[in-house]
Design a protein around this motif. Structure first.
Motif, PDB file in Angstrom:
ATOM      1  N   MET A   1       0.826  -1.206   0.000  1.00  0.00           N
ATOM      2  CA  MET A   1       0.000   0.000   0.000  1.00  0.00           C
ATOM      3  C   MET A   1       0.866   1.264   0.000  1.00  0.00           C
ATOM      4  N   GLU A   2       0.300   2.283  -0.595  1.00  0.00           N
ATOM      5  CA  GLU A   2       1.045   3.547  -0.673  1.00  0.00           C
ATOM      6  C   GLU A   2       1.194   4.209   0.691  1.00  0.00           C
ATOM      7  N   SER A   3       2.365   4.719   0.962  1.00  0.00           N
ATOM      8  CA  SER A   3       2.574   5.461   2.205  1.00  0.00           C
ATOM      9  C   SER A   3       2.451   6.956   1.904  1.00  0.00           C
ATOM     10  N   ILE A   4       2.383   7.727   2.979  1.00  0.00           N
ATOM     11  CA  ILE A   4       2.319   9.185   2.805  1.00  0.00           C
ATOM     12  C   ILE A   4       3.554   9.687   2.037  1.00  0.00           C
ATOM     13  N   TYR A   5       4.695   9.041   2.228  1.00  0.00           N
ATOM     14  CA  TYR A   5       5.913   9.494   1.530  1.00  0.00           C
ATOM     15  C   TYR A   5       5.787   9.313   0.013  1.00  0.00           C
ATOM     16  N   LEU A  59      11.451  16.399  17.366  1.00  0.00           N
ATOM     17  CA  LEU A  59      11.203  16.806  15.977  1.00  0.00           C
ATOM     18  C   LEU A  59      10.493  18.154  15.861  1.00  0.00           C
ATOM     19  N   SER A  60      10.194  18.763  17.010  1.00  0.00           N
ATOM     20  CA  SER A  60       9.367  19.967  16.963  1.00  0.00           C
ATOM     21  C   SER A  60      10.069  21.126  16.231  1.00  0.00           C
ATOM     22  N   GLU A 106      13.848  19.499  -0.899  1.00  0.00           N
ATOM     23  CA  GLU A 106      15.109  18.807  -0.616  1.00  0.00           C
ATOM     24  C   GLU A 106      15.218  18.446   0.867  1.00  0.00           C
ATOM     25  N   GLU A 107      14.896  19.416   1.713  1.00  0.00           N
ATOM     26  CA  GLU A 107      14.959  19.152   3.158  1.00  0.00           C
ATOM     27  C   GLU A 107      13.905  18.130   3.579  1.00  0.00           C
ATOM     28  N   GLU A 108      12.739  18.255   2.957  1.00  0.00           N
ATOM     29  CA  GLU A 108      11.647  17.368   3.322  1.00  0.00           C
ATOM     30  C   GLU A 108      11.978  15.927   2.941  1.00  0.00           C
ATOM     31  N   GLU A 109      12.348  15.734   1.679  1.00  0.00           N
ATOM     32  CA  GLU A 109      12.612  14.364   1.220  1.00  0.00           C
ATOM     33  C   GLU A 109      13.867  13.794   1.881  1.00  0.00           C
ATOM     34  N   GLY A 110      14.807  14.674   2.204  1.00  0.00           N
ATOM     35  CA  GLY A 110      16.004  14.205   2.889  1.00  0.00           C
ATOM     36  C   GLY A 110      15.720  14.039   4.363  1.00  0.00           C
ATOM     37  N   GLU A 111      15.907  15.128   5.081  1.00  0.00           N
ATOM     38  CA  GLU A 111      15.854  15.079   6.535  1.00  0.00           C
ATOM     39  C   GLU A 111      14.495  14.686   7.136  1.00  0.00           C
ATOM     40  N   VAL A 112      13.434  15.370   6.709  1.00  0.00           N
ATOM     41  CA  VAL A 112      12.138  15.164   7.374  1.00  0.00           C
ATOM     42  C   VAL A 112      11.628  13.728   7.190  1.00  0.00           C
ATOM     43  N   PHE A 113      11.620  13.246   5.947  1.00  0.00           N
ATOM     44  CA  PHE A 113      11.087  11.894   5.713  1.00  0.00           C
ATOM     45  C   PHE A 113      11.951  10.843   6.419  1.00  0.00           C
ATOM     46  N   GLU A 114      13.235  11.070   6.393  1.00  0.00           N
ATOM     47  CA  GLU A 114      14.142  10.114   7.027  1.00  0.00           C
ATOM     48  C   GLU A 114      13.869  10.005   8.523  1.00  0.00           C
ATOM     49  N   ALA A 116      11.110  10.963  10.019  1.00  0.00           N
ATOM     50  CA  ALA A 116       9.730  10.509  10.201  1.00  0.00           C
ATOM     51  C   ALA A 116       9.663   8.976  10.175  1.00  0.00           C
ATOM     52  N   GLN A 117      10.407   8.390   9.246  1.00  0.00           N
ATOM     53  CA  GLN A 117      10.366   6.930   9.120  1.00  0.00           C
ATOM     54  C   GLN A 117      10.865   6.219  10.369  1.00  0.00           C
ATOM     55  N   LYS A 118      11.630   6.956  11.171  1.00  0.00           N
ATOM     56  CA  LYS A 118      12.106   6.360  12.427  1.00  0.00           C
ATOM     57  C   LYS A 118      11.048   6.410  13.525  1.00  0.00           C
ATOM     58  N   VAL A 119      10.140   7.366  13.441  1.00  0.00           N
ATOM     59  CA  VAL A 119       9.166   7.503  14.530  1.00  0.00           C
ATOM     60  C   VAL A 119       7.739   7.099  14.129  1.00  0.00           C
ATOM     61  N   ILE A 120       7.494   6.952  12.833  1.00  0.00           N
ATOM     62  CA  ILE A 120       6.148   6.558  12.381  1.00  0.00           C
ATOM     63  C   ILE A 120       6.251   5.161  11.758  1.00  0.00           C
ATOM     64  N   SER A 121       5.397   4.265  12.179  1.00  0.00           N
ATOM     65  CA  SER A 121       5.435   2.902  11.614  1.00  0.00           C
ATOM     66  C   SER A 121       4.955   2.925  10.164  1.00  0.00           C
ATOM     67  N   GLN A 122       5.301   1.879   9.434  1.00  0.00           N
ATOM     68  CA  GLN A 122       4.865   1.779   8.038  1.00  0.00           C
ATOM     69  C   GLN A 122       3.335   1.777   7.967  1.00  0.00           C
ATOM     70  N   LYS A 123       2.707   1.075   8.915  1.00  0.00           N
ATOM     71  CA  LYS A 123       1.248   1.005   8.925  1.00  0.00           C
ATOM     72  C   LYS A 123       0.647   2.398   9.132  1.00  0.00           C
ATOM     73  N   LYS A 124       1.222   3.131  10.049  1.00  0.00           N
ATOM     74  CA  LYS A 124       0.750   4.496  10.322  1.00  0.00           C
ATOM     75  C   LYS A 124       0.954   5.383   9.086  1.00  0.00           C
ATOM     76  N   ALA A 125       2.092   5.204   8.407  1.00  0.00           N
ATOM     77  CA  ALA A 125       2.387   5.997   7.209  1.00  0.00           C
ATOM     78  C   ALA A 125       1.371   5.709   6.099  1.00  0.00           C
ATOM     79  N   GLU A 126       0.840   4.491   6.090  1.00  0.00           N
ATOM     80  CA  GLU A 126      -0.201   4.150   5.120  1.00  0.00           C
ATOM     81  C   GLU A 126      -1.546   4.738   5.529  1.00  0.00           C
TER      82      GLU A 126
END
Ligand SMILES: [Fe+2]
Ligand SMILES: [Fe+2]
Length: 148
Positions: A1-5, A59-60, A106-114, A116-126
């Motif tokens: 399933m597609e994730s938010i990313y 992350l705030s 650039e910042e979003e796809e690099g730093e933010v998503f990276e 985020a993937q550590k604190v949000i589960s794949q299921k949650k991202a979906e």
């Protein structure tokens, strides 16, 4: 399933294509297509994605920086909306908006998503992906372009 990313990256690519187009045609019509893509994208990120990240104290700062960049883009966009496509600063303003968005993406796809993937589960991202798509369906432009 597609994730938010997956969805956000697809939209970033679409906006990047539209910027290539507006740099070629310099048209207000293309600019308004960019606005129509960016407004729900940024609002949806803030409401459903950033809000989830903000739950993590560490992350705030990252999130508030990202929101500042959204506000900067909104402010440049509203300057452009008050201009005509032939105005002497039109093209340089469009480039300014493009640079601002490129930097943010650039910042979003690099730093933010990276991070985020550590604190949000794949299921949650979906789940967020589904909520995001629903949100976009119901999104109404707060101020129609014609009112500017
Ligand atoms: Fe984004
Ligand atoms: Fe963003």
């Amino acid at each position: 399933m597609e994730s938010i990313y997956d969805i956000l990256i697809k939209e970033h690519n679409m906006v990047s294509d539209l910027f290539q187009q507006v740099l070629r045609d310099n048209s207000r019509e293309t600019l308004l297509k960019i606005k129509a893509a960016l407004d729900p994208h940024m609002a949806g990120e803030e409401k459903l994605f950033y809000s989830e990240l903000e739950k993590k104290e560490e992350l705030s700062e990252l999130v508030s920086h990202a929101v500042e960049e959204h506000d900067e883009a909104r402010s440049i966009m509203s300057e452009l909306e008050s201009m005509k496509e032939g105005d002497k600063n039109w093209t340089s303003k469009i480039k300014e908006l493009k640079e601002s968005i490129d930097h943010h993406v650039e910042e979003e796809e690099g730093e933010v998503f990276e991070k985020a993937q550590k604190v949000i589960s794949q299921k949650k991202a979906e789940e967020i992906a589904q909520q995001y798509l629903e949100f976009k369906k119901s999104f109404k432009q707060e101020t129609p372009a014609s009112m500017h």
